[in-house]
Design a protein around this motif. Sequence first.
Motif, short mmCIF file in Angstrom:
data_model
loop_
_atom_site.label_atom_id
_atom_site.label_comp_id
_atom_site.label_asym_id
_atom_site.label_seq_id
_atom_site.Cartn_x
_atom_site.Cartn_y
_atom_site.Cartn_z
N LEU A 80 -28.37 33.19 23.41
CA LEU A 80 -29.22 34.78 23.00
C LEU A 80 -28.72 35.56 23.57
CD1 LEU A 80 -32.42 33.37 21.06
CD2 LEU A 80 -30.42 34.09 19.83
N ARG A 81 -28.73 35.56 25.21
CA ARG A 81 -28.58 36.79 26.06
C ARG A 81 -27.46 37.81 26.04
NH1 ARG A 81 -30.38 39.60 28.42
NH2 ARG A 81 -30.15 39.38 30.72
N GLY A 140 -26.58 39.44 23.63
CA GLY A 140 -26.92 40.37 23.28
C GLY A 140 -28.20 41.40 22.87
N PHE A 141 -28.93 39.70 23.49
CA PHE A 141 -30.59 39.95 23.21
C PHE A 141 -31.05 40.46 24.37
CE2 PHE A 141 -29.44 37.71 18.98
CZ PHE A 141 -30.69 38.29 18.28
N THR A 142 -31.72 41.29 24.45
CA THR A 142 -32.27 41.71 25.20
C THR A 142 -33.60 40.34 26.32
OG1 THR A 142 -34.51 42.64 24.40
CG2 THR A 142 -32.43 43.93 24.64
#
Lengths: 789, 246
Positions: A694-695, A698-700
């Motif tokens: 997920l990182r 592009g997830f923070t």
Amino acid sequence: MVKNALNKKLVRDFWRMRGQVLAIGLIMASGLGVLVMGLTTVEALDETARAYYERYRFAHVFARLKRAPQTLIERIAAIPGVQAVEVRVVANAVLDVPGFEEPVTAELVSLPSIGHSQLNLVVLRSGRMPRPRATNEALVAEPFAQAHGLRVGDRVRAILNGSWRELRIVGIALSPEYVYAIGPSALMPDDQRFGVLWLSEEVLQAAFDLDGAFNHVSVSLLRDTHPQSVIDALDRLLEPYGGAGAYARADHPSHWFLMNEIEQLRTLSHILPAIFLAVAAFLTNMVLNRLIAMERSEIGLLKAFGYDNREIALHYFKFVIAIGAFGVLLGALAGYWLGWQETRLYAQFFHFPFLLFRPSLAPFAIGAAVGIGTALAGALRAVRRAVALPPAEAMRPPAPPLFSRRMPSRAALTQRIELLTRIILRQVARWPVRSLTTCFGLSMSVAVLVVSMQWLDATEHMIDVYFRQAQAQDLTVSFTEPRTLEAARALGRLPGVLAVEPARFVPAKLRSGARERREALQGLLAEPTLYRVYDARGEALALPENGLLISSALAELLGVRRGETVDVEILEGHRDTVSLRVAGTFETYLGTPAYIELGALARLLKERPTVTSVHLRIDATRERELLRELKNLPGITAITLKSAAIRAFDETLAETLLIFVSFFIFFSCALAVGVTYNAARIALSERGREFATLRVLGFTRTEISYLMLGEIAFLMLLAIPLGCGIGWVLAFASLQGFETELYRVPFVIEPSTFGIAISVAVVATALSALAVRRRIDRLDLIGVLKTRE
Amino acid sequence: MTTQSAETDDRGRRCVLRARGLSKVYRAGEVEVHALRGVDLSLYAGELIVLLGASGSGKSTLLNILGGLDTPSSGKVFFLERDITALDDAELTQYRREHVGFVFQFYNLIPSLTALENVALVTEIASDPMPPEEALQLVGLGERMHHFPAQLSGGEQQRVAIARAIAKRPSLLLCDEPTGALDSPTGVLVLEAIERIHEELGTTTALITHNSAIASMADRVLTMRDGLIHQESRNLKRRRARELSW
Ligand SMILES: Nc1ncnc2c1ncn2[C@@H]1O[C@H](COP(=O)(O)OP(=O)(O)OP(=O)(O)O)[C@@H](O)[C@H]1O
Ligand SMILES: [Mg+2]
């Protein structure tokens, strides 16, 4: 050599998982800690009390009487089974302590003029014994001296024989007879307002018109003598001398309170660790299960190398035992330390002159067995399952979880937060047992807090009902001798007195069939307005014209019901035994009182109504003035301020209860932290790949944290009502453990208790979740993605 | 700066990504591993390149740096005019979110989400995405969009991963051994999906593989050795993915 490699793996794994090992260890240690603490404390207090009694020759049977000649001693000594006899003068008096405004009640106890005491020896702590015949020398009990900062050489004044006499303190002492020093008509020890003084026998004999006579007997018994036969013989012997009924050590107030306290502690040290350990076992099970489940590929590998099942099982059991041993060690150390602290606190509270803290091996052996057993039981299932796998199977990752789409998903995919939330909910639904376990662990941390703080609520409620709702008087004055109603009412003319209400105490024995109980009859007005007979359910009762109004606890002890009769032996005056009807019963939290209407009591005693104490309502602004006057009045043995009684009650309970409550708060936090930390760490290692992916997409970090912490938050949300419910049930169940003959704890949980319990658990959970969050921030994206699932 | 952004290749394609003097040193205790030793590289809009090279030659390291997953020890990477080596973590996240699509050897789907939801996961946070359904159609999985990863084969999972990577219409599609875990016919299906996206969307694509057969579908083939681009060749005629087999 291979074995060595395996052991190295053990050590490395242990180190790698130190966080989780610590968390499990902490939970186990908390459970074992209380177990060991409870067991060692009870053991130590029991042993100390027994040694104290023995060394200082605490008597076995006691009796008060009006007056008997010294020559009676031989006849007492001749009673079969009697080993030693001690006769004394014991009397109450009002004391004036410099710098303390309120009057103080003193119990004056005589010391033999010739030779030494046979029984109930005093422990001289400093100074010296009073010289025989020295009219102004006194020994003072240490708790009282400490409460007032009195030292050898200081002076106090006492009303002896109707006039003030100055007494010089020559020594400070303790006695097994006054471990729990409780003033007349008080419920709890109050070292400021009640003290014991020892004076020379001749001085007291002169002061109380008992020349060549005594008014108190103590006897010790030969081994294997039953106290009842001696009590009966003593009663017969003392009857002509105004004997108020002999009683055994078991009924001695100080001993009775002490034993009650130890007994309560004993119950607690069984109930509480049982709760703690059950939770600890549960969590250990959950954590080890998951730890071992994650080791499946290692297990497959070991098998491929040719290790057999036994060796592999042994390897994991070693790991488990290491964790268990860590918990046990921590728990034993903590338990020893806590036991020592607690024993010291209690010893201080009881003023034991010495302390025997020599824990036997038993508490530790029990703790170790329970601890290791808990850990092994927790791991057994997981190890067995792992060992049973064929190697090829074990090396493959566990079958990928099949999620179900029960959550709405045909609906438009709106917010990404909704998607993340969906991941959370599916995760929970996919592993319901695991989620429930976590949820249960968290809810136990709420429950434990509810249980512990409920005790404070209950006692607060008890005090409120007993002192504030039931009683409207401000102070109570007790007389040395019964007075006429008129003489008693004359106190109403003192400054600041707003209302006066008479009361009459008569020592008595209540009997029903084979059951017997010493309990003073309390004579009150038909409709008292100050000292009221108050049913804990919330109403004041009027006294019946005839018959008794007794507390339901007393009715239970005697096995009687409303409408039945009890035999009442009056231990005063003409000492009749009469049959009285139980006209009513009422619920009370404290004591086991029996009330009777004043007129009815007078008829029973065949006398005009007399009074032994009065309850007063006063003008608070004139309290000082009134107390000064009261101090100087003759014939008064005790002046009890209600506010002081409440304070004494509060302090006594606070001292003993708060120790427990604070421990529980610690345990609850350990639980919340342990559960959260483990759940989060395991999630992180199982789903690190998912988070890293997920990182990469592009997830923070915040969004990833939401995934993991959101799950914990969600479970916490479920855990809150569950925890409150479990707490409610456990609190109800643990009340039995708190019940003593002195008080019955009401079942009361304030809303604020739930509030605090929830807040503490939520904060502990949040803090440990945040600690794991830091690991999400440090997630090694590339490393995780490089490896296969 | 202006010269950089104006840089084009011989066919007049704009330079999207430009790396200069990239080096990466891993320190494992006493030992220093030089994974990259000064790599220069330009990627032009709409081209498809293949990175070949022995295991350990630094391919993944390079790709990770280009995609903003990792930072170099020295050297710079420019995405259009922007120096991405100077970005902090939050800005790198933003860069990945907006411009880069990744496909890995191990599909890395979220097991608790369906194929459609896995794709939606990315379209939710992108600024100009295509509908997730469309992305799945593109990789030929329109029929399977409500299935969970556990219900899909490896190749299908990989195609979902590709759909997920391209659904946001990334400027760069970076694939690290996307067929590494698949057999030949399944691998071809996956490559076809990549090819189709590359052609239909014109996405600049870099693909790492150990399989030199795959190299023939690229515009350019770069071969790495010892942390450097050792050799560069151009395919005059690209072969269709469908024609490949190994
Ligand atoms: N985290 C790390 N720590 C130390 N060395 C590393 C690390 N990651 C990679 N390396 C080293 O850097 C070099 C390049 O690694 P990289 O993963 O880029 O190789 P690769 O070309 O992708 O190989 P493969 O084809 O096997 O995937 C290798 O020698 C590797 O050992
Ligand atoms: Mg690689």
